[in-house]
Design an enzyme around this catalytic site. Sequence first.
Site, PDB file in Angstrom:
ATOM      1  N   CYS A   1     -61.091  21.724  13.702  1.00  0.00           N
ATOM      2  CA  CYS A   1     -62.369  21.517  13.012  1.00  0.00           C
ATOM      3  C   CYS A   1     -62.338  20.424  11.953  1.00  0.00           C
ATOM      4  O   CYS A   1     -63.373  20.126  11.353  1.00  0.00           O
ATOM      5  CB  CYS A   1     -62.843  22.829  12.388  1.00  0.00           C
TER       6      CYS A   1
ATOM      7  N   HIS B   1     -46.390  38.171   0.324  1.00  0.00           N
ATOM      8  CA  HIS B   1     -46.960  36.890  -0.098  1.00  0.00           C
ATOM      9  C   HIS B   1     -47.171  35.922   1.054  1.00  0.00           C
ATOM     10  O   HIS B   1     -47.421  34.737   0.820  1.00  0.00           O
ATOM     11  CB  HIS B   1     -46.063  36.253  -1.168  1.00  0.00           C
TER      12      HIS B   1
ATOM     13  N   SER C   1     -35.794  40.873  -7.579  1.00  0.00           N
ATOM     14  CA  SER C   1     -37.112  40.491  -8.086  1.00  0.00           C
ATOM     15  C   SER C   1     -37.181  40.727  -9.587  1.00  0.00           C
ATOM     16  O   SER C   1     -36.762  41.777 -10.076  1.00  0.00           O
ATOM     17  CB  SER C   1     -38.222  41.288  -7.404  1.00  0.00           C
TER      18      SER C   1
END
Length: 288
Positions: free
Chosen positions: A193, A125, A231
């Site tokens: 930018c 992730h 998990s």
Amino acid sequence: MDPAPLSDADLEVLARIRDLLAGARFALLTGAGLSTDSGIPDYRGPDSPPRSPMTYQEFVRDPANRQRYWARNHIGWSHMRHADPNRGHFSAAELERRGYLTGLVTQNVDRLHQDAGSSNVVDLHGRYDQVICLDCGRTYSRRLLAGVFEELNPGFLERAAATGLVEMAPDADATVEDLALIRSFVVAVCPACGGTLKPDFVYFGENVPKDRVERSYAMVDEAAALVVAGSSLTVMSGLRFVRHAAKENKPVVIINRGATRGDEKATIKLEAGVSQALGYLAVELPSL
């Protein structure tokens, strides 16, 4: 507070897991339940408060959402960056050193596996210590951005601390109720930018990059078994590897407090402390 010791029943199940894995290389998939002993709360553990993480679409659509996210993340980062690896992270690194792991796939973004010494790691992730510009693609250190936020928002963290206890999430998001504080936050833009900066991890509603998925599948394919540690497998990004291993008739071991979406595929399921269980395996598995 130290984690609760393993019970006799837990040790019996762990002995079965040890016997199943002895002499075989396996892939290790870890989730937020591994980092709770480092002081980082998980998303879906038995004691976790309900959370509504911001989606990628919400982040990119609305400047107010980005302001809210970055204000909360700045607070969360100030807490999470002090977290240290726990016994489970060090045990995973030890299992790698002993040659037991074909690789380690983690759903966590906290980089504690690398801090503990693991090297063959897929950050499925992404990573919370890095930010990316959505316009030009340049990446920057989150620590560097913290300094920019400090300059743009002097005294913000002190005012946040004065509001009292904040709840944390594994992605460094902090729950803050003071709307005026949030609305006062000045968001930094890309220094190259002027574009939109985003934490370099996968949001809900965003796809995991293909190369990470392919590398993770390769680790499972090379392994004789898959071990899931900490998990709930609620999201498909992790569950797919359990289903893949089961389809290939490879044993699946799940170590997690509470139910997971992969329980029906598990060869052995252990509901116990993840760091203690990995610590047991790092010590008790025989040499290859």
